[in-house]
Design a protein around this motif. Structure first.
Motif, PDB file in Angstrom:
ATOM      1  N   LEU A  89     -25.583  24.305   7.294  1.00 19.71           N
ATOM      2  CA  LEU A  89     -24.178  24.703   7.331  1.00 19.71           C
ATOM      3  C   LEU A  89     -23.949  25.814   8.337  1.00 19.71           C
ATOM      4  CD1 LEU A  89     -23.333  24.810   3.519  1.00 19.71           C
ATOM      5  CD2 LEU A  89     -23.019  22.923   5.108  1.00 19.71           C
ATOM      6  N   ASN A  90     -22.696  25.946   8.763  1.00 16.75           N
ATOM      7  CA  ASN A  90     -22.310  27.047   9.633  1.00 16.75           C
ATOM      8  C   ASN A  90     -21.134  27.782   8.986  1.00 16.75           C
ATOM      9  OD1 ASN A  90     -19.845  25.707  10.374  1.00 16.75           O
ATOM     10  ND2 ASN A  90     -21.005  24.461  11.797  1.00 16.75           N
ATOM     11  N   THR A  91     -20.665  28.827   9.627  1.00 19.79           N
ATOM     12  CA  THR A  91     -19.612  29.653   9.040  1.00 19.79           C
ATOM     13  C   THR A  91     -18.318  28.870   8.828  1.00 19.79           C
ATOM     14  OG1 THR A  91     -19.057  30.486  11.251  1.00 19.79           O
ATOM     15  CG2 THR A  91     -20.536  31.825   9.892  1.00 19.79           C
ATOM     16  N   TRP A  92     -18.014  27.930   9.714  1.00 19.99           N
ATOM     17  CA  TRP A  92     -16.807  27.119   9.552  1.00 19.99           C
ATOM     18  C   TRP A  92     -16.911  26.237   8.308  1.00 19.99           C
ATOM     19  CZ3 TRP A  92     -11.934  26.711  10.316  1.00 19.99           C
ATOM     20  CH2 TRP A  92     -11.272  25.491  10.216  1.00 19.99           C
ATOM     21  N   ASP A  93     -18.062  25.619   8.104  1.00 20.61           N
ATOM     22  CA  ASP A  93     -18.277  24.791   6.909  1.00 20.61           C
ATOM     23  C   ASP A  93     -18.015  25.599   5.638  1.00 20.61           C
ATOM     24  OD1 ASP A  93     -19.161  22.560   8.438  1.00 20.61           O
ATOM     25  OD2 ASP A  93     -21.220  23.308   8.426  1.00 20.61           O
ATOM     26  N   ILE A  94     -18.512  26.828   5.601  1.00 24.85           N
ATOM     27  CA  ILE A  94     -18.345  27.687   4.424  1.00 24.85           C
ATOM     28  C   ILE A  94     -16.867  28.010   4.210  1.00 24.85           C
ATOM     29  CG2 ILE A  94     -18.904  29.932   3.407  1.00 24.85           C
ATOM     30  CD1 ILE A  94     -21.319  28.023   3.569  1.00 24.85           C
ATOM     31  N   ARG A  95     -16.165  28.349   5.280  1.00 25.15           N
ATOM     32  CA  ARG A  95     -14.740  28.684   5.170  1.00 25.15           C
ATOM     33  C   ARG A  95     -13.926  27.501   4.651  1.00 25.15           C
ATOM     34  NH1 ARG A  95     -12.693  30.513  10.668  1.00 25.15           N
ATOM     35  NH2 ARG A  95     -10.772  30.820   9.500  1.00 25.15           N
ATOM     36  N   VAL A  96     -14.178  26.313   5.204  1.00 31.17           N
ATOM     37  CA  VAL A  96     -13.449  25.115   4.775  1.00 31.17           C
ATOM     38  C   VAL A  96     -13.783  24.782   3.323  1.00 31.17           C
ATOM     39  CG1 VAL A  96     -13.185  22.629   5.156  1.00 31.17           C
ATOM     40  CG2 VAL A  96     -13.220  24.179   7.105  1.00 31.17           C
ATOM     41  N   SER A  97     -15.050  24.856   2.966  1.00 24.44           N
ATOM     42  CA  SER A  97     -15.472  24.563   1.594  1.00 24.44           C
ATOM     43  C   SER A  97     -14.760  25.462   0.593  1.00 24.44           C
ATOM     44  CB  SER A  97     -16.985  24.751   1.444  1.00 24.44           C
ATOM     45  OG  SER A  97     -17.690  23.754   2.130  1.00 24.44           O
ATOM     46  N   LYS A  98     -14.742  26.750   0.871  1.00 21.57           N
ATOM     47  CA  LYS A  98     -14.099  27.691  -0.043  1.00 21.57           C
ATOM     48  C   LYS A  98     -12.602  27.450  -0.122  1.00 21.57           C
ATOM     49  CE  LYS A  98     -17.551  31.304   0.179  1.00 21.57           C
ATOM     50  NZ  LYS A  98     -17.853  32.691   0.545  1.00 21.57           N
ATOM     51  N   ALA A  99     -11.958  27.143   1.004  1.00 23.18           N
ATOM     52  CA  ALA A  99     -10.516  26.885   1.010  1.00 23.18           C
ATOM     53  C   ALA A  99     -10.170  25.655   0.168  1.00 23.18           C
ATOM     54  CB  ALA A  99     -10.020  26.685   2.436  1.00 23.18           C
ATOM     55  N   LEU A 100     -11.077  24.672   0.148  1.00 27.04           N
ATOM     56  CA  LEU A 100     -10.822  23.440  -0.600  1.00 27.04           C
ATOM     57  C   LEU A 100     -11.352  23.483  -2.028  1.00 27.04           C
ATOM     58  CD1 LEU A 100     -11.496  20.826   2.210  1.00 27.04           C
ATOM     59  CD2 LEU A 100      -9.287  21.604   1.325  1.00 27.04           C
ATOM     60  N   GLY A 101     -11.900  24.612  -2.430  1.00 20.88           N
ATOM     61  CA  GLY A 101     -12.312  24.763  -3.819  1.00 20.88           C
ATOM     62  C   GLY A 101     -13.750  24.399  -4.125  1.00 20.88           C
ATOM     63  N   TYR A 102     -14.589  24.248  -3.113  1.00 26.07           N
ATOM     64  CA  TYR A 102     -16.015  24.010  -3.353  1.00 26.07           C
ATOM     65  C   TYR A 102     -16.654  25.369  -3.594  1.00 26.07           C
ATOM     66  CZ  TYR A 102     -15.322  19.373  -1.268  1.00 26.07           C
ATOM     67  OH  TYR A 102     -14.900  18.120  -0.991  1.00 26.07           O
ATOM     68  N   LEU A 103     -16.520  25.886  -4.794  1.00 26.49           N
ATOM     69  CA  LEU A 103     -16.941  27.251  -5.070  1.00 26.49           C
ATOM     70  C   LEU A 103     -18.413  27.382  -5.425  1.00 26.49           C
ATOM     71  CD1 LEU A 103     -13.808  28.376  -7.076  1.00 26.49           C
ATOM     72  CD2 LEU A 103     -14.283  28.671  -4.634  1.00 26.49           C
ATOM     73  N   ARG A 104     -18.942  26.434  -6.123  1.00 26.81           N
ATOM     74  CA  ARG A 104     -20.344  26.544  -6.538  1.00 26.81           C
ATOM     75  C   ARG A 104     -21.294  26.176  -5.404  1.00 26.81           C
ATOM     76  NH1 ARG A 104     -23.131  24.393 -12.049  1.00 26.81           N
ATOM     77  NH2 ARG A 104     -24.807  25.907 -11.944  1.00 26.81           N
ATOM     78  N   GLN A 163     -21.319  24.871  -1.240  1.00 29.76           N
ATOM     79  CA  GLN A 163     -20.559  24.600  -0.038  1.00 29.76           C
ATOM     80  C   GLN A 163     -21.073  23.314   0.594  1.00 29.76           C
ATOM     81  OE1 GLN A 163     -21.556  28.033  -0.623  1.00 29.76           O
ATOM     82  NE2 GLN A 163     -19.527  28.122  -1.520  1.00 29.76           N
ATOM     83  N   VAL A 164     -20.177  22.582   1.239  1.00 31.10           N
ATOM     84  CA  VAL A 164     -20.466  21.266   1.792  1.00 31.10           C
ATOM     85  C   VAL A 164     -20.124  21.282   3.281  1.00 31.10           C
ATOM     86  CG1 VAL A 164     -19.881  18.820   1.592  1.00 31.10           C
ATOM     87  CG2 VAL A 164     -19.929  20.232  -0.438  1.00 31.10           C
ATOM     88  N   CYS A 165     -20.822  20.491   4.083  1.00 29.72           N
ATOM     89  CA  CYS A 165     -20.561  20.464   5.521  1.00 29.72           C
ATOM     90  C   CYS A 165     -19.236  19.752   5.831  1.00 29.72           C
ATOM     91  CB  CYS A 165     -21.712  19.807   6.276  1.00 29.72           C
ATOM     92  SG  CYS A 165     -21.825  18.026   6.086  1.00 29.72           S
ATOM     93  N   GLU A 166     -18.721  20.048   7.003  1.00 30.56           N
ATOM     94  CA  GLU A 166     -17.455  19.470   7.448  1.00 30.56           C
ATOM     95  C   GLU A 166     -17.512  17.939   7.475  1.00 30.56           C
ATOM     96  OE1 GLU A 166     -14.420  20.548  10.991  1.00 30.56           O
ATOM     97  OE2 GLU A 166     -16.467  20.108  11.618  1.00 30.56           O
ATOM     98  N   THR A 167     -18.624  17.388   7.882  1.00 35.23           N
ATOM     99  CA  THR A 167     -18.783  15.932   7.948  1.00 35.23           C
ATOM    100  C   THR A 167     -18.636  15.295   6.565  1.00 35.23           C
ATOM    101  OG1 THR A 167     -20.268  16.183   9.841  1.00 35.23           O
ATOM    102  CG2 THR A 167     -20.330  14.072   8.675  1.00 35.23           C
ATOM    103  N   CYS A 168     -19.264  15.863   5.561  1.00 35.53           N
ATOM    104  CA  CYS A 168     -19.174  15.325   4.201  1.00 35.53           C
ATOM    105  C   CYS A 168     -17.776  15.509   3.623  1.00 35.53           C
ATOM    106  CB  CYS A 168     -20.224  15.965   3.304  1.00 35.53           C
ATOM    107  SG  CYS A 168     -21.919  15.441   3.707  1.00 35.53           S
ATOM    108  N   ILE A 169     -17.115  16.612   3.952  1.00 31.71           N
ATOM    109  CA  ILE A 169     -15.729  16.817   3.501  1.00 31.71           C
ATOM    110  C   ILE A 169     -14.832  15.761   4.122  1.00 31.71           C
ATOM    111  CG2 ILE A 169     -13.743  18.362   3.651  1.00 31.71           C
ATOM    112  CD1 ILE A 169     -15.736  20.714   3.376  1.00 31.71           C
TER     113      ILE A 169
END
Length: 69
Positions: A19-34, A36-42
């Motif tokens: 993962l990278n910092t963007w993946d983490i930001r997107v995951s948290k914004a979409l509610g993946y709190l426990r 974090q998931v990569c942008e591709t999987c999202i």
């Protein structure tokens, strides 16, 4: 360039990609709190392409990936 942001020592629990910092930001914004998931999987989960996801992140959350990378 496909991925943006600084790489982290965390892997996506779905595909195993680093993962990278963007993946983490997107995951948290979409509610993946426990976990974090990569942008591709999202993108796969929501049925959108990368550019569409990024446009939506900007429209709804005011989030944009770093332009410098």
């Amino acid at each position: 360039m496909d991925k943006v942001g600084r790489k982290l020592s965390v892997k996506c629990p779905i595909c195993g990609e680093q993962l990278n910092t963007w993946d983490i930001r997107v995951s948290k914004a979409l509610g993946y709190l426990r976990y974090q998931v990569c942008e591709t999987c999202i993108c796969k989960e929501y049925g959108v392409d990368r550019d569409e996801l990024r446009d939506r992140m900007e429209d709804y959350f005011g989030m944009r990936p770093c332009k410098g990378i």
